[in-house]
Design a protein around this motif. Structure first.
Motif, short mmCIF file in Angstrom:
data_model
loop_
_atom_site.label_atom_id
_atom_site.label_comp_id
_atom_site.label_asym_id
_atom_site.label_seq_id
_atom_site.Cartn_x
_atom_site.Cartn_y
_atom_site.Cartn_z
N LYS A 18 -36.22 56.81 -33.28
CA LYS A 18 -34.61 56.80 -32.68
C LYS A 18 -33.67 57.20 -33.71
O LYS A 18 -32.63 57.61 -33.60
CB LYS A 18 -34.49 55.37 -32.37
CG LYS A 18 -34.55 54.18 -33.36
CD LYS A 18 -34.39 52.95 -32.65
CE LYS A 18 -34.16 51.98 -34.07
NZ LYS A 18 -35.13 51.93 -34.86
N TYR A 40 -28.13 45.34 -40.89
CA TYR A 40 -29.05 44.29 -41.16
C TYR A 40 -29.66 44.40 -42.38
O TYR A 40 -30.08 43.59 -42.91
CB TYR A 40 -29.80 44.10 -39.97
CG TYR A 40 -29.22 43.77 -38.67
CD1 TYR A 40 -29.10 42.44 -38.39
CD2 TYR A 40 -28.56 44.50 -37.96
CE1 TYR A 40 -28.66 42.00 -37.15
CE2 TYR A 40 -27.95 44.45 -36.61
CZ TYR A 40 -27.94 42.91 -36.48
OH TYR A 40 -27.26 42.51 -35.30
N ARG A 41 -30.17 45.68 -42.84
CA ARG A 41 -30.93 46.00 -44.20
C ARG A 41 -29.77 45.69 -45.27
O ARG A 41 -30.33 45.21 -46.13
CB ARG A 41 -31.32 47.36 -44.18
CG ARG A 41 -32.56 47.66 -43.22
CD ARG A 41 -32.89 49.05 -43.32
NE ARG A 41 -34.07 49.26 -42.42
CZ ARG A 41 -35.17 49.47 -42.73
NH1 ARG A 41 -35.57 49.50 -44.04
NH2 ARG A 41 -36.28 49.69 -42.11
N GLY A 82 -36.62 45.98 -45.17
CA GLY A 82 -36.81 46.13 -43.44
C GLY A 82 -37.34 44.86 -43.13
O GLY A 82 -36.97 44.45 -41.96
N SER A 89 -32.28 39.15 -39.03
CA SER A 89 -31.70 39.54 -37.72
C SER A 89 -31.95 38.65 -36.50
O SER A 89 -31.32 38.62 -35.49
CB SER A 89 -32.01 40.97 -37.39
OG SER A 89 -33.32 41.00 -37.11
N ARG A 95 -26.35 37.86 -36.41
CA ARG A 95 -25.77 38.97 -35.54
C ARG A 95 -24.42 38.99 -35.22
O ARG A 95 -23.68 40.07 -35.14
CB ARG A 95 -26.58 38.88 -34.30
CG ARG A 95 -28.10 38.55 -34.27
CD ARG A 95 -28.82 38.86 -33.03
NE ARG A 95 -28.73 40.40 -32.77
CZ ARG A 95 -29.69 41.50 -33.22
NH1 ARG A 95 -30.35 41.08 -34.14
NH2 ARG A 95 -29.19 42.56 -32.93
N GLN A 102 -19.81 46.83 -35.01
CA GLN A 102 -20.57 47.69 -34.25
C GLN A 102 -19.92 48.09 -33.17
O GLN A 102 -19.52 49.14 -32.70
CB GLN A 102 -21.92 47.14 -33.90
CG GLN A 102 -22.70 46.69 -35.09
CD GLN A 102 -24.10 46.04 -34.83
OE1 GLN A 102 -25.03 46.69 -34.22
NE2 GLN A 102 -24.12 44.84 -35.20
N ASP A 118 -30.07 46.56 -29.86
CA ASP A 118 -29.67 45.81 -28.77
C ASP A 118 -28.17 46.55 -28.58
O ASP A 118 -27.26 45.93 -27.92
CB ASP A 118 -29.15 44.37 -29.21
CG ASP A 118 -28.28 44.52 -30.46
OD1 ASP A 118 -28.12 45.36 -31.26
OD2 ASP A 118 -27.53 43.40 -30.57
N ILE A 119 -28.29 47.96 -28.50
CA ILE A 119 -27.08 48.61 -28.37
C ILE A 119 -26.85 48.72 -26.92
O ILE A 119 -25.58 48.38 -26.48
CB ILE A 119 -27.18 50.17 -29.00
CG1 ILE A 119 -27.66 50.10 -30.46
CG2 ILE A 119 -25.86 50.79 -28.87
CD1 ILE A 119 -26.72 49.24 -31.61
N ASP A 171 -39.14 41.58 -33.47
CA ASP A 171 -37.76 41.85 -32.81
C ASP A 171 -37.70 41.78 -31.48
O ASP A 171 -36.80 41.62 -30.80
CB ASP A 171 -37.74 43.47 -33.19
CG ASP A 171 -37.44 43.65 -34.84
OD1 ASP A 171 -37.25 42.80 -35.44
OD2 ASP A 171 -37.75 44.78 -35.14
N ARG A 174 -37.35 37.36 -30.41
CA ARG A 174 -36.61 36.53 -30.88
C ARG A 174 -35.71 36.25 -29.98
O ARG A 174 -35.53 37.04 -28.67
CB ARG A 174 -35.73 36.94 -31.98
CG ARG A 174 -34.92 38.36 -31.55
CD ARG A 174 -34.14 39.00 -32.61
NE ARG A 174 -33.46 40.15 -32.20
CZ ARG A 174 -33.18 41.22 -32.87
NH1 ARG A 174 -33.69 41.47 -34.02
NH2 ARG A 174 -32.76 42.20 -32.33
O1 DC Z 1 -33.99 49.91 -37.31
P1 DC Z 1 -34.31 49.34 -38.65
O2 DC Z 1 -35.88 49.27 -39.21
O3 DC Z 1 -33.46 49.86 -40.05
O4 DC Z 1 -34.13 48.03 -38.36
C1 DC Z 1 -34.34 46.93 -39.55
C2 DC Z 1 -34.36 45.46 -38.76
O5 DC Z 1 -32.76 45.09 -38.45
C3 DC Z 1 -34.98 45.52 -37.38
O6 DC Z 1 -36.56 45.03 -37.80
C4 DC Z 1 -34.26 44.57 -36.56
C5 DC Z 1 -32.83 44.46 -37.16
N1 DC Z 1 -31.86 45.33 -36.28
C6 DC Z 1 -31.40 44.53 -35.19
O7 DC Z 1 -31.99 43.16 -34.91
N2 DC Z 1 -30.53 44.93 -34.23
C7 DC Z 1 -30.23 46.33 -34.43
N3 DC Z 1 -29.11 46.87 -33.62
C8 DC Z 1 -30.85 46.83 -35.41
C9 DC Z 1 -31.59 46.50 -36.63
#
Ligand code: DC
Length: 212
Positions: A18, A40-41, A82, A89, A95, A102, A118-119, A171, A174
């Protein structure tokens, strides 16, 4: 076609492709791009650097409020960061601390591409086009393993697969903004596509949405 700014939401699990697709779409359509996983990282990295406890929501929120200066840190890419990002998260308050930034990015008059989990469901539910990018867990583990090996980190493929599956489980299950395909998102399975083919398919899907 409407004259609203073009907003593209790209969601999907770890190593689905993605990020590469979102970057490519941003370039193709001339839009700014935000990798929301980085936020989040960065919160996870802030927590680690302050010796915070990932089990404490309070400590994780403090970290999420302190990410300035960490967004380009090379350590953001590590598996350790990660994994902690995935754990913290799940906290609704973490969040919430990252939400406004965002939403503002998505609401720019220029339009935007955002990728994350969650976009399409929470950050930009009115996005013009939504893609849900996925691939089999074995293929995603293979990609992550190749990436880690190329950067000189000795890891076993089997361990990467366990890690990917644990991350998917957290992910997706939750209660706060879980990873789910939005009802109006188009599914893009990249299991048997190379990055160029995956991007071409993503462009085709977005264009089909723009015509509809
Ligand atoms: O996409 P990524 O692996 O860099 O994201 C790392 C963590 O951040 C992923 O395991 C869950 C969280 N995350 C999230 O909860 N919501 C997002 N919009 C992006 C990432």
């Amino acid at each position: 076609m409407s004259d609203r700014p073009l907003v593209i939401a790209v969601d999907g699990p770890a190593a689905s492709g993605k990020g590469t697709i979102a970057k490519g779409l941003a370039q193709h359509f001339g839009l700014p791009h935000l990798d929301t996983g980085k936020l989040y990282r960065a919160a996870a990295l802030a927590l680690l650097r302050h010796d915070g406890d990932p089990e404490s929501e309070f400590s994780a929120v403090r970290a999420a409020q302190d990410i300035a200066g960490l967004l380009d840190d090379p350590e953001l890419k590590s598996e350790m960061v990660g994994g902690i990002a995935s754990r913290i998260s799940a906290y609704p308050a973490v969040r919430a601390a990252l939400l406004e930034r965002q939403r503002e990015f998505a609401a720019q008059p220029s339009g935007a591409v955002l990728d994350g989990r969650d976009i399409g469901t929470v950050i930009a539910p009115d996005a013009t086009a939504k893609l849900f990018v996925t691939a089999s867990s074995e293929e995603r583990a293979r990609r992550r393993h190749a990436e880690l090996s190329a950067s000189g980190l000795p890891v076993h493929l089997a361990d990467v697969l366990i890690d990917i599956r644990a991350r998917d489980e957290r992910d997706s299950h939750r209660s706060a903004a879980p990873l789910v395909q939005a009802g109006d998102a188009l599914l893009l399975d990249t299991t048997s596509l190379d990055p160029a083919a995956a991007l071409a398919e993503a462009i085709r899907l977005v264009e089909s949405r723009l015509r509809s």
